[in-house]
Design an enzyme around this catalytic site. Structure first.
Site, PDB file in Angstrom:
ATOM      1  N   GLU A 116      -6.869  -7.658  -1.602  1.00 56.81           N
ATOM      2  CA  GLU A 116      -7.493  -7.728  -0.282  1.00 56.81           C
ATOM      3  C   GLU A 116      -8.997  -7.522  -0.450  1.00 56.81           C
ATOM      4  O   GLU A 116      -9.444  -6.469  -0.909  1.00 56.81           O
ATOM      5  CB  GLU A 116      -6.937  -6.650   0.674  1.00 56.81           C
TER       6      GLU A 116
ATOM      7  N   GLU B 144       0.818  -1.212   0.000  1.00 54.55           N
ATOM      8  CA  GLU B 144       0.000   0.000   0.000  1.00 54.55           C
ATOM      9  C   GLU B 144       0.857   1.271   0.000  1.00 54.55           C
ATOM     10  O   GLU B 144       0.572   2.237   0.717  1.00 54.55           O
ATOM     11  CB  GLU B 144      -0.953  -0.023   1.200  1.00 54.55           C
TER      12      GLU B 144
END
Length: 624
Positions: A273, A201
């Site tokens: 995710e 991320e």
């Protein structure tokens, strides 16, 4: 995992297929490739024509994430089997760097739940592939996002920055240590690891694509040549332009696969995710839940690869729980000790209602019958036991350090967690005490008497502001001021990554800055606890340790109910279960059977407010 507004995903963009493939062909061929198991022989995993290929055939990754460090090692196999019985074919794991290298150059890759290589080998023994997410940064609501807090001992450290020499020296040491363990576990070497994630991320933090390229090159220098992936929100990747060419693009809570494919080109796009649950912070009204069935159904129908974050969360044992905050360090939100996460396999390893729903959906999608659901580990209750006062923190202060002004615990003492005490004489007239940069919770004393508390959290049930009113000393020119500061986990997401603990600003009395302090380090670690001197006489001042002997005829997992206590820490037979807090919503701490024994068990509680003991009991569930 990303700290962002929860997405209840229900609509998916149709899969953009490479030339020459149709949905039916992909689904049928992927089902055949799904039957390939990690059998100890070399296998070829590739990223090609917008697909994952295993031994040349399209392969649908159906992954569930769990983290070895959050699970007692003796339960690893049961948790992996639970994921397999739900129909998954892959286990995704984070490696928490700070759990593997607590001090610079001192690595522990084998004790307790740190032996990730053993966990990966168990995955292989159980016929499960592995998606490895080794960091160096992972987020995961873990302390400092997995980075070692010792980095904060450098006053000007810039983490996740390729141009910071101190940070990159540590990263190079970490990868050089981990890569030789990872290399023989890759699919190409006969192991189960299909793919390795590069950082995590990053677009939510920075925009230097060169940093990601450098991290990838470090793995390659040590013989880990991929395939590689990144995982992030599509909007962030698009804005910061941090797609790593040649890597699979995992979307976190995002469903615009067509938009992502325009960025990734010929590389696969998948759900890196997907969230069946969510984070819970201290002070939340209730435990967070999710709704993932609609999303899962569409992923399965379209043959889309996915990673369920998380299939089993486990526990933030010890000081593992992290925190979130805004970029200016405000709106501090510490994560609770439980990482149950509303996941389909609960903290104790039992299937939830979602588990059975997901299992039925996946069973209808795959060709082979699913294994039987494994047995859940036994769980026990125990009758209430009331500890007795054992030791006073105030009788166990180490020698002080004299400082002119406050600064972070990491800079003062090289201390990553625990407490610190600030002490000095002040004029006896009292007045308004203001603490700027207090991290994260403080109790204030004047002449040994408790005055008030301060909390960094901005919550309706907590005091607003950062000041307390000190009373005037009775017939004395001076009073002794003491500020006991407790810390939560370091912020692990976003730009607020220099979240040093203790007091990082000024302390003022009636608007006049106070300088010249005696400061005591209270790390609450095993070596410090081992030297505790028991009470002499009666203690009436908050800051007490309480101890009880818990006699058990049988052992099993249990949840230790701390709802009658206020705020502090609980150790069982020397194991720190984690933090408890009356604020909730968590009131019960998970204790695995392996940390208990037949006969007498030692319970040790440190409470910041109570001066009288309260009952502790064992129950069978996290809530209810």
């Amino acid at each position: 995992m990303q700290r962002r507004d929860f997405l209840r995903l229900s609509v998916l963009t149709p899969l953009a297929l490479g030339a020459g493939w149709c949905v039916g062909e992909v689904r049928a061929t992927a089902a055949a490739a799904t039957g390939i198991k990690p059998d100890g022989r070399p296998h070829r995993f590739e990223l090609s024509r917008q697909h994952f290929l295993l031994d040349g055939k399209p392969f649908q990754i159906m992954s569930g994430e769990m983290h070895p460090i959050r699970i007692p090692a003796e339960y690893w196999r049961q948790r992996i089997r639970m994921a397999k019985a739900m129909g998954l074919n892959t286990i995704a794991i984070y490696l928490m760097w700070n759990a593997l290298e607590a001090e610079p150059g001192v690595f522990d890759l084998t004790s307790g739940s740190r032996d990730f290589a053993k966990f990966i080998r168990i995955c292989q023994e159980e016929g499960m592939w592995v998606y490895l997410r080794p960091g160096p940064y992972i987020c995961g609501e873990w302390d400092f996002g997995g980075l070692p807090p010792y980095l904060l001992r450098h006053p000007h450290i810039r983490v996740r920055d390729k141009d910071d020499p101190d940070y990159m020296a540590a990263v190079r040491r970490y990868i050089a240590t981990i890569a030789p363990v990872v290399k023989p576990l890759l699919a190409e070497s006969g192991g189960p690891i299909l793919m390795v994630q590069v950082e995590n991320e990053y677009a939510s933090f920075g925009h230097d694509l060169g940093y990601l390229e450098l991290i990838r090159s470090l793995w390659q220098q040590h013989g880990v040549h991929g395939p590689f992936s990144i995982s992030d929100g599509l909007g962030q990747v698009r804005k910061e332009q941090t797609y790593l060419p040649g890597a699979a693009l995992g979307l976190d809570g995002d469903t615009d696969f067509a938009g992502a494919q325009a960025i990734a080109g010929e590389m696969p796009v998948w759900m890196g995710e997907g969230y069946p649950g969510w984070i819970t912070h201290w002070g939340d009204k209730d435990f967070a839940k999710g709704d993932f069935a609609g999303t899962l159904g569409k992923l399965l129908a379209e043959g889309r690869s996915f990673n369920m974050y998380v299939v089993h969360g486990g526990s933030n044992f010890g000081f593992g729980a992290g925190a979130n905050a805004h970029g200016d360090y405000s709106h501090f939100e510490p994560v609770i000790t439980s990482y149950d996460y509303g996941s389909p396999i609960d903290e104790h390893g039992a299937p939830t209602a979602d588990y059975h729903i997901f299992r039925k959906m996946i069973a209808a999608h795959v060709a082979q019958p699913l294994p039987a659901v494994p047995a859940t580990p036994p769980i026990i209750r125990f009758a209430p036991v009331t500890p007795a006062p054992h030791a006073s923190l105030w009788d166990n202060l180490p020698p002080s350090k004299q400082v002119a002004a406050p600064q972070g615990n990491e800079l003062l003492f090289g201390q990553d967690h625990g407490m610190v005490l600030y002490r000095r004489k002040i004029p006896g007239k009292g007045g308004a005490l203001r603490i700027d940069g207090m991290r994260d919770y403080a109790t204030v004393f004047s002449d040994g008497r408790y005055v008030d508390y301060l909390s960094r959290m901005q919550h309706p049930s907590l005091r607003a502001g950062d000041s307390v009113e000190l009373p005037a000393a009775k017939a004395r020119a001076q009073a002794e001021l003491e500020i006991l500061v407790d810390s939560f986990g370091h912020v692990g997401y976003g730009p607020a990554m220099a979240d040093r603990k203790g007091i990082v600003g000024s302390i003022r009395l009636n608007d006049e800055e106070l300088q010249g302090w005696d400061v005591h380090s209270l790390p609450l670690d095993a070596s410090w606890l081992a030297g505790l001197r028991p009470l002499r006489g009666t203690a009436t001042r908050p800051g007490l340790f309480f101890r009880a002997k818990l006699a058990l005829d049988e052992v099993g997992d249990t949840y230790v109910d701390m709802s009658a206590w206020h705020k502090g820490y609980l150790w069982v037979n020397g194991h720190l279960l984690g933090r408890y807090w009356q604020l909730g919503p968590q009131q019960r701490l998970y204790c695995p059977a392996s940390w208990l024994r037949r006969g007498d068990n030692d319970l040790l509680v440190l409470d910041m407010h109570r001066t009288e003991a309260a009952p502790i009991r064992g129950v069978e569930a996290l809530q209810g």
